[in-house]
Design an enzyme around this catalytic site. Sequence first.
Site, mmCIF file in Angstrom:
data_model
loop_
_atom_site.group_PDB
_atom_site.id
_atom_site.type_symbol
_atom_site.label_atom_id
_atom_site.label_comp_id
_atom_site.label_asym_id
_atom_site.label_seq_id
_atom_site.Cartn_x
_atom_site.Cartn_y
_atom_site.Cartn_z
ATOM 1 N N GLU A 35 -0.046 22.345 7.420
ATOM 2 C CA GLU A 35 -1.052 21.270 7.234
ATOM 3 C C GLU A 35 -2.475 21.652 7.716
ATOM 4 O O GLU A 35 -2.936 20.814 8.361
ATOM 5 C CB GLU A 35 -0.472 20.115 7.749
ATOM 6 C CG GLU A 35 0.662 19.291 7.258
ATOM 7 C CD GLU A 35 0.813 19.112 5.855
ATOM 8 O OE1 GLU A 35 -0.320 19.057 5.006
ATOM 9 O OE2 GLU A 35 1.731 18.815 5.082
ATOM 10 N N HIS A 70 0.290 14.936 13.589
ATOM 11 C CA HIS A 70 0.876 14.340 12.464
ATOM 12 C C HIS A 70 2.373 14.279 12.683
ATOM 13 O O HIS A 70 3.035 15.268 13.284
ATOM 14 C CB HIS A 70 0.816 15.331 11.352
ATOM 15 C CG HIS A 70 1.815 15.139 10.075
ATOM 16 N ND1 HIS A 70 1.752 13.846 9.600
ATOM 17 C CD2 HIS A 70 2.591 15.893 9.422
ATOM 18 C CE1 HIS A 70 2.573 14.092 8.535
ATOM 19 N NE2 HIS A 70 3.242 15.168 8.525
ATOM 20 N N HIS A 104 6.303 11.969 11.152
ATOM 21 C CA HIS A 104 6.908 11.393 10.303
ATOM 22 C C HIS A 104 7.517 9.941 11.097
ATOM 23 O O HIS A 104 8.796 9.596 10.976
ATOM 24 C CB HIS A 104 8.027 11.992 9.622
ATOM 25 C CG HIS A 104 7.576 13.472 8.930
ATOM 26 N ND1 HIS A 104 8.329 14.140 8.478
ATOM 27 C CD2 HIS A 104 6.338 13.763 8.555
ATOM 28 C CE1 HIS A 104 7.787 15.375 8.049
ATOM 29 N NE2 HIS A 104 6.467 14.976 8.247
ATOM 30 N N GLU A 142 -1.590 -5.794 21.297
ATOM 31 C CA GLU A 142 -2.260 -4.746 21.899
ATOM 32 C C GLU A 142 -2.935 -4.084 20.652
ATOM 33 O O GLU A 142 -3.836 -3.588 20.926
ATOM 34 C CB GLU A 142 -1.239 -3.880 22.503
ATOM 35 C CG GLU A 142 -0.729 -4.200 23.693
ATOM 36 C CD GLU A 142 -1.529 -3.804 24.633
ATOM 37 O OE1 GLU A 142 -1.720 -2.613 25.131
ATOM 38 O OE2 GLU A 142 -2.414 -4.636 25.438
ATOM 39 N N HIS A 144 5.563 9.754 3.482
ATOM 40 C CA HIS A 144 5.586 10.926 4.158
ATOM 41 C C HIS A 144 5.519 10.831 5.716
ATOM 42 O O HIS A 144 6.305 10.917 6.693
ATOM 43 C CB HIS A 144 4.534 11.713 3.754
ATOM 44 C CG HIS A 144 4.438 13.288 4.285
ATOM 45 N ND1 HIS A 144 4.049 14.419 3.773
ATOM 46 C CD2 HIS A 144 4.712 13.549 5.463
ATOM 47 C CE1 HIS A 144 4.264 15.548 4.465
ATOM 48 N NE2 HIS A 144 4.522 14.961 5.646
#
Length: 278
Positions: free
Chosen positions: A122, A145, A147, A175, A216
């Site tokens: 990525e 990144h 999942h 929050e 994803h």
Amino acid sequence: MGTTMTRNSLYNAPFFQEMMDTTANLYRLGWDERNGGNISYLLREDELIPYLDVHHVLRTVPMSFDASALSGKYFIVTGSGKYFKNVKRDPAENLGIIRIANDGNSYEILWGFENGGVATSELPTHLMNHMQRLAVDKNHRVIMHCHATHLLAMTFTHSLKEEDFTKTLWEMCTECIVVFPDGIGVIPWIIPGTNEIGEATAEKMKDVRLVLWPHHGVFGAGQSMDEVFGLIETAEKAAQVYTVVCAQGGKKQTITDQQLQDLADAFHVVPREGILNL
Ligand code: 2HA
Ligand code: ZN
């Protein structure tokens, strides 16, 4: 600086410890199974010099997009196909330190990625996001990144309209509006690892620090590892609460739009426009 200069062990560098701790935490939380997830952390040259000879390039790796806005910049990055589970046991195999080359179309490996490894698949999204965030925040440093389970699940059951998604997350924990008043961006489903998904994500990163990839995972951006981890963690917690609320039969009451605005005022943040109905 002569040839006799002794360097400190890279493994003791604060940024290195942060990479090891964060990948371990993401794995522990179940958000980075197998080779899931990737992190890139922008480093200053003066942070690296005590630990690494930055003039010694191990390998140069071509890229398929123009990153010349980042030429000369250093990153510690997770490796393509590598497992977060394994980072602490073997950092040199699973992490690397790179510098974006002068031509902007390749990067130089200065440390790590042993046995022929390269930076995360990525990398286009990471570098495009770094360029975009640096354009709006000179103190920006980290792209992450993962999942995150409940956020990912919500992309199957909840409206993918950004305004709807943001509003639901804000409502789930008091929050949230304070931690991400800019809300969450959502891109269409796109093949991961491509320049196209990088461009779509970076376009969102103009205005938000959290971008959801439907079915994803999620991308976060910020000035420090703690800040980005905390951002993703807060959104994921809200998604988990949403999941439990749905399982308990749905909302009977909620934080009202006026209360959300009052929170924003109390904490001196400006909520993204078009979400609160006041
Ligand atoms: O690095 O998570 O999106 C593996 C991934 C790709
Ligand atoms: Zn992923």
